[in-house]
Motif scaffolding. Structure first.
Motif: not given
Length: 340
Positions: A133-134, A156-159, A187-190
Protein backbone atom coordinates in the motif's frame (compact mmCIF):
# COMPACT_ATOMS: atom_id res chain seq x y z
CA UNK A 1 30.46 -13.81 -12.22
CA UNK A 2 30.36 -11.05 -9.55
CA UNK A 3 28.35 -8.83 -11.90
CA UNK A 4 25.68 -11.53 -12.07
CA UNK A 5 25.62 -12.60 -8.42
CA UNK A 6 23.75 -9.45 -7.42
CA UNK A 7 21.04 -10.18 -10.00
CA UNK A 8 20.36 -13.76 -8.96
CA UNK A 9 23.11 -15.91 -10.49
CA UNK A 10 23.65 -19.16 -8.60
CA UNK A 11 24.38 -22.92 -8.84
CA UNK A 12 21.08 -23.74 -10.55
CA UNK A 13 21.74 -21.38 -13.43
CA UNK A 14 25.38 -22.47 -13.66
CA UNK A 15 24.29 -26.10 -14.07
CA UNK A 16 21.70 -25.21 -16.73
CA UNK A 17 24.21 -23.06 -18.63
CA UNK A 18 26.75 -25.93 -18.57
CA UNK A 19 24.45 -27.96 -20.82
CA UNK A 20 25.27 -25.56 -23.67
CA UNK A 21 29.03 -26.13 -23.66
CA UNK A 22 32.08 -24.42 -22.14
CA UNK A 23 31.90 -21.46 -24.51
CA UNK A 24 28.41 -20.36 -23.46
CA UNK A 25 28.09 -17.10 -21.52
CA UNK A 26 25.09 -16.24 -19.30
CA UNK A 27 23.01 -13.11 -19.61
CA UNK A 28 19.95 -11.95 -17.70
CA UNK A 29 17.36 -9.86 -19.52
CA UNK A 30 17.16 -6.36 -18.06
CA UNK A 31 14.81 -4.84 -20.63
CA UNK A 32 12.87 -6.02 -23.68
CA UNK A 33 13.14 -3.74 -26.73
CA UNK A 34 11.08 -5.65 -29.28
CA UNK A 35 13.46 -7.52 -31.59
CA UNK A 36 16.33 -7.14 -29.11
CA UNK A 37 16.89 -7.34 -25.36
CA UNK A 38 19.27 -5.57 -23.01
CA UNK A 39 21.18 -8.18 -21.02
CA UNK A 40 23.71 -8.18 -18.20
CA UNK A 41 26.64 -10.53 -18.74
CA UNK A 42 29.95 -11.16 -16.90
CA UNK A 43 31.59 -8.76 -19.35
CA UNK A 44 29.01 -5.99 -18.97
CA UNK A 45 25.59 -4.88 -20.22
CA UNK A 46 24.82 -5.09 -23.92
CA UNK A 47 22.01 -5.46 -26.43
CA UNK A 48 21.50 -8.75 -28.29
CA UNK A 49 19.05 -9.53 -31.06
CA UNK A 50 16.51 -12.30 -30.61
CA UNK A 51 16.68 -14.97 -33.29
CA UNK A 52 13.76 -16.72 -34.95
CA UNK A 53 12.70 -19.97 -33.36
CA UNK A 54 13.48 -18.80 -29.83
CA UNK A 55 10.57 -19.04 -27.36
CA UNK A 56 9.11 -15.68 -26.25
CA UNK A 57 11.55 -13.90 -23.91
CA UNK A 58 10.69 -11.55 -21.06
CA UNK A 59 12.45 -9.46 -18.41
CA UNK A 60 14.14 -11.66 -15.80
CA UNK A 61 14.91 -14.51 -18.20
CA UNK A 62 18.39 -16.07 -18.30
CA UNK A 63 19.92 -16.66 -21.74
CA UNK A 64 22.83 -18.76 -22.96
CA UNK A 65 24.96 -16.58 -25.28
CA UNK A 66 27.92 -16.98 -27.59
CA UNK A 67 29.10 -13.54 -28.59
CA UNK A 68 26.08 -11.69 -29.96
CA UNK A 69 24.15 -14.89 -30.66
CA UNK A 70 21.44 -16.25 -28.36
CA UNK A 71 21.87 -20.02 -28.08
CA UNK A 72 18.95 -20.77 -25.78
CA UNK A 73 16.51 -19.63 -23.16
CA UNK A 74 17.39 -21.32 -19.87
CA UNK A 75 14.45 -23.17 -18.20
CA UNK A 76 12.54 -20.78 -15.95
CA UNK A 77 12.04 -21.16 -12.24
CA UNK A 78 8.80 -19.15 -12.39
CA UNK A 79 6.83 -17.08 -14.89
CA UNK A 80 4.40 -14.24 -14.20
CA UNK A 81 1.85 -13.90 -16.99
CA UNK A 82 -1.63 -12.60 -17.59
CA UNK A 83 -4.30 -13.13 -20.20
CA UNK A 84 -4.01 -10.31 -22.73
CA UNK A 85 -6.89 -7.85 -22.83
CA UNK A 86 -9.55 -8.84 -25.35
CA UNK A 87 -8.10 -12.24 -26.18
CA UNK A 88 -6.90 -15.61 -24.96
CA UNK A 89 -3.18 -15.08 -25.63
CA UNK A 90 -0.87 -14.91 -22.63
CA UNK A 91 1.23 -11.81 -22.04
CA UNK A 92 4.54 -12.51 -20.30
CA UNK A 93 5.25 -10.02 -17.50
CA UNK A 94 8.45 -11.29 -15.83
CA UNK A 95 10.40 -14.51 -15.37
CA UNK A 96 12.21 -16.14 -12.44
CA UNK A 97 10.25 -14.05 -9.96
CA UNK A 98 10.13 -14.70 -6.19
CA UNK A 99 7.78 -11.94 -5.03
CA UNK A 100 4.83 -10.26 -6.77
CA UNK A 101 4.25 -6.87 -5.16
CA UNK A 102 0.63 -5.85 -5.67
CA UNK A 103 0.91 -2.05 -5.53
CA UNK A 104 -2.15 0.00 -4.58
CA UNK A 105 -2.35 3.67 -3.66
CA UNK A 106 -4.17 4.72 -0.50
CA UNK A 107 -5.32 7.86 -2.29
CA UNK A 108 -8.07 5.78 -3.89
CA UNK A 109 -10.35 2.86 -3.02
CA UNK A 110 -8.52 -0.43 -2.45
CA UNK A 111 -10.29 -2.91 -4.74
CA UNK A 112 -10.75 -6.41 -3.35
CA UNK A 113 -11.30 -7.95 -6.78
CA UNK A 114 -8.05 -6.56 -8.12
CA UNK A 115 -6.14 -7.89 -5.11
CA UNK A 116 -7.60 -11.38 -5.55
CA UNK A 117 -6.69 -11.41 -9.22
CA UNK A 118 -3.16 -10.29 -8.41
CA UNK A 119 -2.86 -13.06 -5.82
CA UNK A 120 -4.03 -15.63 -8.36
CA UNK A 121 -1.45 -14.40 -10.90
CA UNK A 122 1.30 -14.69 -8.29
CA UNK A 123 0.33 -18.23 -7.29
CA UNK A 124 0.07 -19.23 -10.95
CA UNK A 125 3.64 -17.95 -11.42
CA UNK A 126 4.93 -19.93 -8.46
CA UNK A 127 5.71 -16.69 -6.60
CA UNK A 128 4.58 -15.17 -3.30
CA UNK A 129 2.12 -12.22 -3.33
CA UNK A 130 2.66 -9.18 -1.11
CA UNK A 131 0.21 -6.28 -1.00
CA UNK A 132 2.14 -2.98 -0.97
CA UNK A 133 0.00 0.00 0.00
CA UNK A 134 1.57 3.28 -1.15
CA UNK A 135 0.83 6.93 -0.34
CA UNK A 136 0.14 6.24 3.34
CA UNK A 137 0.55 9.98 3.93
CA UNK A 138 -2.62 10.63 1.89
CA UNK A 139 -5.05 8.41 3.82
CA UNK A 140 -7.12 9.48 6.82
CA UNK A 141 -8.25 6.08 8.12
CA UNK A 142 -5.50 3.52 7.60
CA UNK A 143 -6.74 1.33 10.45
CA UNK A 144 -10.15 0.79 8.88
CA UNK A 145 -8.59 0.00 5.50
CA UNK A 146 -6.23 -2.57 7.01
CA UNK A 147 -9.08 -4.17 8.97
CA UNK A 148 -11.12 -4.50 5.78
CA UNK A 149 -8.16 -6.01 3.89
CA UNK A 150 -7.55 -8.51 6.68
CA UNK A 151 -11.21 -9.59 6.56
CA UNK A 152 -11.40 -9.85 2.77
CA UNK A 153 -7.93 -11.36 2.22
CA UNK A 154 -7.03 -13.48 5.27
CA UNK A 155 -3.36 -14.44 5.39
CA UNK A 156 -2.23 -11.91 2.76
CA UNK A 157 1.07 -10.22 3.62
CA UNK A 158 0.71 -6.41 3.68
CA UNK A 159 3.35 -3.65 3.78
CA UNK A 160 2.30 0.00 4.19
CA UNK A 161 4.60 2.58 2.58
CA UNK A 162 4.97 6.24 1.74
CA UNK A 163 7.64 7.41 -0.68
CA UNK A 164 7.04 10.96 0.54
CA UNK A 165 7.78 10.27 4.23
CA UNK A 166 9.86 7.10 3.94
CA UNK A 167 7.36 5.04 5.95
CA UNK A 168 7.74 1.32 5.37
CA UNK A 169 10.54 1.65 2.77
CA UNK A 170 13.22 0.00 4.93
CA UNK A 171 10.81 -2.80 5.86
CA UNK A 172 10.03 -3.44 2.19
CA UNK A 173 13.74 -3.33 1.23
CA UNK A 174 14.46 -5.98 3.87
CA UNK A 175 11.62 -8.14 2.53
CA UNK A 176 12.97 -7.88 -1.03
CA UNK A 177 16.62 -8.57 -0.16
CA UNK A 178 18.06 -11.45 -2.16
CA UNK A 179 14.85 -11.88 -4.20
CA UNK A 180 13.57 -10.96 -7.64
CA UNK A 181 10.39 -8.90 -7.21
CA UNK A 182 7.98 -7.49 -9.77
CA UNK A 183 5.62 -4.56 -9.25
CA UNK A 184 2.05 -5.07 -10.41
CA UNK A 185 -0.50 -2.26 -10.30
CA UNK A 186 -2.48 0.26 -12.29
CA UNK A 187 -1.12 3.58 -13.52
CA UNK A 188 -0.90 6.17 -10.76
CA UNK A 189 -0.53 3.60 -7.96
CA UNK A 190 2.97 4.90 -7.20
CA UNK A 191 5.13 2.11 -8.64
CA UNK A 192 7.81 4.34 -10.17
CA UNK A 193 8.03 6.56 -7.10
CA UNK A 194 8.36 3.40 -5.01
CA UNK A 195 11.20 2.13 -7.19
CA UNK A 196 13.03 5.43 -6.74
CA UNK A 197 12.57 5.31 -2.96
CA UNK A 198 13.82 1.72 -2.81
CA UNK A 199 16.80 2.60 -5.04
CA UNK A 200 17.70 5.86 -3.31
CA UNK A 201 18.00 7.32 -6.82
CA UNK A 202 15.85 8.69 -9.66
CA UNK A 203 15.93 5.53 -11.79
CA UNK A 204 12.27 5.64 -12.88
CA UNK A 205 10.25 8.48 -14.40
CA UNK A 206 7.44 9.67 -12.11
CA UNK A 207 4.23 10.97 -13.65
CA UNK A 208 1.50 13.20 -12.26
CA UNK A 209 -1.84 11.88 -11.03
CA UNK A 210 -5.10 13.64 -11.95
CA UNK A 211 -6.81 15.27 -8.98
CA UNK A 212 -10.35 14.26 -9.99
CA UNK A 213 -10.11 10.49 -10.28
CA UNK A 214 -6.54 9.82 -9.07
CA UNK A 215 -5.69 8.17 -12.40
CA UNK A 216 -2.11 8.24 -13.59
CA UNK A 217 -0.40 8.29 -16.98
CA UNK A 218 1.84 5.52 -18.28
CA UNK A 219 5.30 6.86 -17.40
CA UNK A 220 6.89 3.37 -17.56
CA UNK A 221 6.70 2.09 -21.15
CA UNK A 222 9.00 -0.96 -20.90
CA UNK A 223 9.46 -3.55 -18.21
CA UNK A 224 12.79 -2.76 -16.63
CA UNK A 225 14.90 -4.68 -14.12
CA UNK A 226 16.57 -2.57 -11.42
CA UNK A 227 19.22 -3.72 -8.92
CA UNK A 228 18.60 -2.36 -5.42
CA UNK A 229 21.63 -1.04 -3.49
CA UNK A 230 20.63 -3.02 -0.39
CA UNK A 231 20.28 -6.28 -2.30
CA UNK A 232 17.50 -7.70 -4.40
CA UNK A 233 16.10 -6.96 -7.84
CA UNK A 234 12.85 -5.25 -8.77
CA UNK A 235 11.04 -5.21 -12.12
CA UNK A 236 9.08 -2.03 -12.78
CA UNK A 237 6.31 -2.43 -15.35
CA UNK A 238 3.72 -0.28 -17.15
CA UNK A 239 0.41 0.14 -15.36
CA UNK A 240 -2.13 -2.63 -15.91
CA UNK A 241 -5.81 -1.68 -16.09
CA UNK A 242 -7.17 -5.18 -16.59
CA UNK A 243 -5.81 -8.20 -14.72
CA UNK A 244 -6.79 -11.15 -16.92
CA UNK A 245 -6.23 -14.50 -15.23
CA UNK A 246 -3.95 -16.85 -17.12
CA UNK A 247 -3.74 -19.60 -14.51
CA UNK A 248 -5.78 -22.64 -13.57
CA UNK A 249 -8.14 -23.67 -10.78
CA UNK A 250 -5.20 -24.42 -8.48
CA UNK A 251 -4.07 -20.77 -8.54
CA UNK A 252 -7.61 -19.70 -7.53
CA UNK A 253 -7.69 -22.33 -4.77
CA UNK A 254 -4.39 -20.96 -3.44
CA UNK A 255 -5.82 -17.43 -3.45
CA UNK A 256 -8.81 -18.67 -1.43
CA UNK A 257 -6.83 -21.06 0.77
CA UNK A 258 -9.33 -20.64 3.61
CA UNK A 259 -12.20 -21.91 1.44
CA UNK A 260 -10.03 -24.68 0.02
CA UNK A 261 -9.17 -25.84 3.55
CA UNK A 262 -12.81 -25.72 4.64
CA UNK A 263 -13.72 -27.79 1.56
CA UNK A 264 -11.57 -30.63 2.84
CA UNK A 265 -13.94 -30.94 5.81
CA UNK A 266 -17.08 -31.26 3.66
CA UNK A 267 -18.99 -34.55 3.88
CA UNK A 268 -18.72 -35.13 0.12
CA UNK A 269 -15.31 -34.95 -1.57
CA UNK A 270 -16.86 -33.35 -4.69
CA UNK A 271 -18.95 -30.84 -2.73
CA UNK A 272 -19.73 -27.73 -4.79
CA UNK A 273 -20.65 -25.69 -1.67
CA UNK A 274 -24.09 -25.09 -3.13
CA UNK A 275 -26.41 -26.52 -0.47
CA UNK A 276 -25.12 -30.10 -0.22
CA UNK A 277 -25.59 -31.77 3.18
CA UNK A 278 -22.54 -31.67 5.43
CA UNK A 279 -20.99 -28.69 3.61
CA UNK A 280 -18.33 -27.16 5.87
CA UNK A 281 -18.28 -23.97 3.78
CA UNK A 282 -22.02 -23.41 4.32
CA UNK A 283 -21.56 -23.96 8.06
CA UNK A 284 -18.70 -21.43 8.10
CA UNK A 285 -20.97 -18.84 6.47
CA UNK A 286 -23.71 -19.53 9.02
CA UNK A 287 -21.27 -19.11 11.90
CA UNK A 288 -19.78 -15.92 10.47
CA UNK A 289 -16.34 -17.49 9.95
CA UNK A 290 -16.69 -16.91 6.19
CA UNK A 291 -18.65 -14.26 4.28
CA UNK A 292 -21.01 -15.07 1.43
CA UNK A 293 -19.29 -12.36 -0.65
CA UNK A 294 -15.95 -14.15 -0.40
CA UNK A 295 -17.51 -17.45 -1.48
CA UNK A 296 -19.15 -15.71 -4.45
CA UNK A 297 -15.80 -14.13 -5.45
CA UNK A 298 -14.22 -17.60 -5.28
CA UNK A 299 -16.90 -19.04 -7.56
CA UNK A 300 -16.56 -16.18 -10.07
CA UNK A 301 -12.76 -16.50 -10.39
CA UNK A 302 -12.95 -20.28 -10.67
CA UNK A 303 -15.60 -19.99 -13.38
CA UNK A 304 -13.43 -17.47 -15.24
CA UNK A 305 -10.32 -19.67 -15.35
CA UNK A 306 -12.37 -22.72 -16.36
CA UNK A 307 -14.03 -20.77 -19.17
CA UNK A 308 -10.67 -19.34 -20.32
CA UNK A 309 -9.11 -22.81 -20.40
CA UNK A 310 -12.04 -24.13 -22.39
CA UNK A 311 -11.80 -21.34 -24.96
CA UNK A 312 -8.05 -21.86 -25.32
CA UNK A 313 -8.34 -25.63 -25.81
CA UNK A 314 -10.06 -26.57 -29.11
CA UNK A 315 -11.00 -30.05 -27.83
CA UNK A 316 -12.55 -28.69 -24.62
CA UNK A 317 -14.35 -25.98 -26.60
CA UNK A 318 -15.89 -28.49 -29.05
CA UNK A 319 -16.92 -30.81 -26.20
CA UNK A 320 -18.59 -27.93 -24.37
CA UNK A 321 -20.36 -26.73 -27.53
CA UNK A 322 -21.73 -30.22 -28.21
CA UNK A 323 -22.91 -30.61 -24.62
CA UNK A 324 -24.48 -27.15 -24.63
CA UNK A 325 -26.22 -27.78 -27.97
CA UNK A 326 -27.68 -31.06 -26.68
CA UNK A 327 -28.91 -29.34 -23.53
CA UNK A 328 -30.64 -26.62 -25.56
CA UNK A 329 -32.24 -29.18 -27.90
CA UNK A 330 -33.47 -31.21 -24.93
CA UNK A 331 -34.97 -28.10 -23.36
CA UNK A 332 -36.72 -27.12 -26.62
CA UNK A 333 -38.18 -30.63 -26.98
CA UNK A 334 -39.46 -30.65 -23.40
CA UNK A 335 -41.09 -27.25 -23.84
CA UNK A 336 -42.68 -28.44 -27.09
CA UNK A 337 -44.19 -31.49 -25.35
CA UNK A 338 -45.53 -29.31 -22.54
CA UNK A 339 -47.43 -27.17 -25.05
CA UNK A 340 -49.02 -30.29 -26.56
Amino acid sequence: MDALTEIGWGPRWEALLGEHGPGAEPGRVLRHDGVAVQVRTPSGDRSVKLRRGLPPVTVGDWLALVGEQVLALLPRGSLLRRRAAGGEEHQLLAANVDLVLLVMGLDRAVKAGRIRRGEALAFDAGAHPVLVLTKADLTEDLGATLAQINEEHPGLEVVVTSAATGEGIDKLRARMAGATSVLLGESGAGKSRLVNALSDAEVAVVGRVREGDHKGRHTTTNRQLHVLPTGGIVVDSPGIREVGLAGDEESVDATFADIDELGEECHFSNCQHAGEPGCAVALAIESGELTADRLEAYRELRAEVVAAARRADPHQRRTFERTFTKAVESYVRSEHHKKK
